[in-house]
Design a protein around this motif. Structure first.
Motif, PDB file in Angstrom:
ATOM      1  N   VAL A 200      -2.660   4.265   5.728  1.00  0.00           N
ATOM      2  CA  VAL A 200      -2.847   4.000   4.341  1.00  0.00           C
ATOM      3  C   VAL A 200      -2.507   2.591   4.066  1.00  0.00           C
ATOM      4  O   VAL A 200      -2.695   1.780   4.873  1.00  0.00           O
ATOM      5  CB  VAL A 200      -1.251   4.744   3.693  1.00  0.00           C
ATOM      6  CG1 VAL A 200      -1.533   6.391   3.795  1.00  0.00           C
ATOM      7  CG2 VAL A 200       0.000   4.149   4.314  1.00  0.00           C
ATOM      8  N   GLY A 201      -2.480   2.065   2.652  1.00  0.00           N
ATOM      9  CA  GLY A 201      -2.745   0.661   2.463  1.00  0.00           C
ATOM     10  C   GLY A 201      -1.705  -0.195   2.334  1.00  0.00           C
ATOM     11  O   GLY A 201      -1.733  -1.403   2.158  1.00  0.00           O
ATOM     12  N   SER A 202      -0.350   0.334   2.385  1.00  0.00           N
ATOM     13  CA  SER A 202       0.639  -0.624   2.154  1.00  0.00           C
ATOM     14  C   SER A 202       2.096   0.293   2.834  1.00  0.00           C
ATOM     15  O   SER A 202       2.169   1.290   2.925  1.00  0.00           O
ATOM     16  CB  SER A 202       1.087  -0.942   0.924  1.00  0.00           C
ATOM     17  OG  SER A 202       1.569   0.198   0.119  1.00  0.00           O
ATOM     18  N   LEU A 203       2.983  -0.480   3.273  1.00  0.00           N
ATOM     19  CA  LEU A 203       4.197  -0.155   3.455  1.00  0.00           C
ATOM     20  C   LEU A 203       5.000   0.628   2.253  1.00  0.00           C
ATOM     21  O   LEU A 203       5.565   1.501   2.609  1.00  0.00           O
ATOM     22  CB  LEU A 203       5.332  -1.404   4.039  1.00  0.00           C
ATOM     23  CG  LEU A 203       6.710  -1.104   4.537  1.00  0.00           C
ATOM     24  CD1 LEU A 203       6.797  -0.115   5.525  1.00  0.00           C
ATOM     25  CD2 LEU A 203       7.704  -2.260   4.856  1.00  0.00           C
ATOM     26  N   GLN A 204       4.751   0.240   1.317  1.00  0.00           N
ATOM     27  CA  GLN A 204       5.378   1.048   0.125  1.00  0.00           C
ATOM     28  C   GLN A 204       4.946   2.468   0.192  1.00  0.00           C
ATOM     29  O   GLN A 204       5.517   3.360  -0.114  1.00  0.00           O
ATOM     30  CB  GLN A 204       5.022   0.245  -1.240  1.00  0.00           C
ATOM     31  CG  GLN A 204       5.580   1.007  -2.462  1.00  0.00           C
ATOM     32  CD  GLN A 204       7.232   1.103  -2.743  1.00  0.00           C
ATOM     33  OE1 GLN A 204       7.437  -0.226  -2.743  1.00  0.00           O
ATOM     34  NE2 GLN A 204       7.852   1.944  -2.759  1.00  0.00           N
TER      35      GLN A 204
END
Length: 413
Positions: free
Chosen positions: A119-123
């Motif tokens: 996925v694109g981010s830690l969030q």
């Protein structure tokens, strides 16, 4: 397990989506092998994956857990390998290693240790954990793995496969050295608080602690002779694997698996097919025709594929059609037998492909082109696809999306 509510919307980087994360690509996977040393030779020496780390799990376990592990595990090595700058793309371990950690707890034919999506981010990782947990998904663990440095959430799909969503894979540069073990203190076993420090700040902190940041694992490749010209670069084999995936699985729970991967994880059905009256579904997460295939398990025996694994095949893209042809010649010369009768319905969107078995019987699909799906989300009609002829021609005419997928980043070797 509950399914997604379709009228929900989540802010993912300023775009409203039906899930609080977006799967961008197939990240990595792991095989549990009976013939581990032969598997290492096959994937590393013959296919070109590079060993980036090796862990002896007996040395990593707490003393109270060691006796139980030693009664089950006959080989404690976990081998991390990669075809790119990612710390790992393919994990190799012994079959008993997987048994001890429960990979085949739900089904004896589960030889995969994990199926992993980026996925694109830690969030997005943190939000995915809360989202999946709230919907009754069986969460395994959440935190940050070492080696590799990727932030993750692990969970089970309806077939009992371990699935991982991750962000932030360690990148290995020109020195070929991985993150030193002394920096593994930044591993996490719980949901991380946000925000976290950057990788640049981690490096500076390690230097401030006096850690030798150049002391990480570096592979020994002296036995590999660079004798093949691959696009103007000398390599030990006449091809380079430039992309991992798609991954294809057999299932007896087609509807449950489709609901899980589409409604909960956000995959889209790209195309369906049938072979011998059994259903095959191709799913995508980005612009490639498919990154995941589900096929009725009743096909496995009819196709003569190995009954020991629920993994139908693992796809590996090479850099060009010329490389694909060279790979076939090379692997046959090395003593590997091609599987010629794999039906095209199992890999729609790919035309010329070569299939072979690894030492444990897992099917590997080598290819050089995958159809790209544009803004309208529709695959190319079958009537407009390139026909595969035998023998394979020396060259091909271009399609509208030839070389349209992302080019390999970094040097070939």
């Amino acid at each position: 397990m509950a399914t997604a509510v379709h009228n929900e919307q989540f802010d993912v980087g300023g775009v409203l989506l039906p899930h609080p994360f977006k799967i961008r690509r197939f990240g990595h996977f792991g095989f549990n092998l009976d013939r581990l040393d032969e598997g290492i030779t096959f994937y590393v020496d013959k296919l070109g994956f590079r060993v980036t780390d090796e862990v002896d799990m007996f040395k990593e376990m707490p003393p109270q857990a060691l006796p139980a592990a030693q009664q089950v595990v006959t080989d404690p090595r976990l081998i991390f390998t990669s075809n790119s700058a990612d710390h790992h793309a393919l994990l190799l371990a012994h079959r008993t290693f997987g048994t001890f950690f429960g990979n085949d707890l739900h089904a004896d034919d589960n030889t995969l240790s994990q199926i992993t999506w980026q996925v694109g981010s830690l969030q997005e990782v943190v939000d995915a954990e809360a989202y999946l947990r709230a919907r009754g998904v069986r969460i395994g663990r959440v935190g940050r793995d070492m080696p590799g440095g990727n932030w993750h959430v692990y969970f089970l799909d309806p077939d009992g496969n371990t699935v991982e969503l991750y962000y932030g894979m360690e990148q290995i540069g020109w020195s070929r050295k991985s993150r030193p073990a002394a920096m593994h203190y930044r591993g996490f076993n719980t949901v991380p608080s946000l925000p976290q420090m950057s990788e640049a700040a981690e490096l500076q902190e390690a230097l401030n602690r006096g850690i030798d940041t150049d002391s990480g694992w570096s592979p020994s490749e002296a036995h590999l002779k660079e004798t093949y010209d691959v696009g103007g670069v000398l390599l030990p084999r006449p091809f380079k694997i430039t992309r991992l995936g798609p991954i294809s699985m057999f299932t007896e729970r087609m509807e449950e698996m489709l609901a899980f991967y589409t409604e909960l994880l956000g995959f889209q059905i790209a195309e369906e097919a049938q072979h011998l009256g059994k259903r095959i579904v191709h799913l995508r997460s980005a612009s490639e025709h498919h990154t995941f295939v589900l096929a009725d398990k009743a096909l496995r025996g009819r196709l003569g594929l190995s009954e020991h694994t629920s993994c139908l095949s693992i796809g590996m893209e090479v850099g060009s059609y010329s490389q694909l042809r060279a790979a076939v010649r090379y692997l046959v010369q090395e003593g590997y037998t091609l599987v010629d009768d794999v039906p095209a319905e199992l890999y729609l969107g790919i035309d010329y492909a070569a299939h072979l078995r690894d030492p444990d019987g897992h099917l590997v699909c080598l290819y050089s082109y995958m159809e790209q799906i544009g803004w309208d989300g529709r695959p190319r009609p079958q009537s407009e696809r390139r026909a595969v002829t035998n023998p394979w021609p020396d060259t091909l005419l271009p399609l509208s999306d030839s070389y349209a997928d992302q080019t390999f980043m970094g040097p070939l070797g």
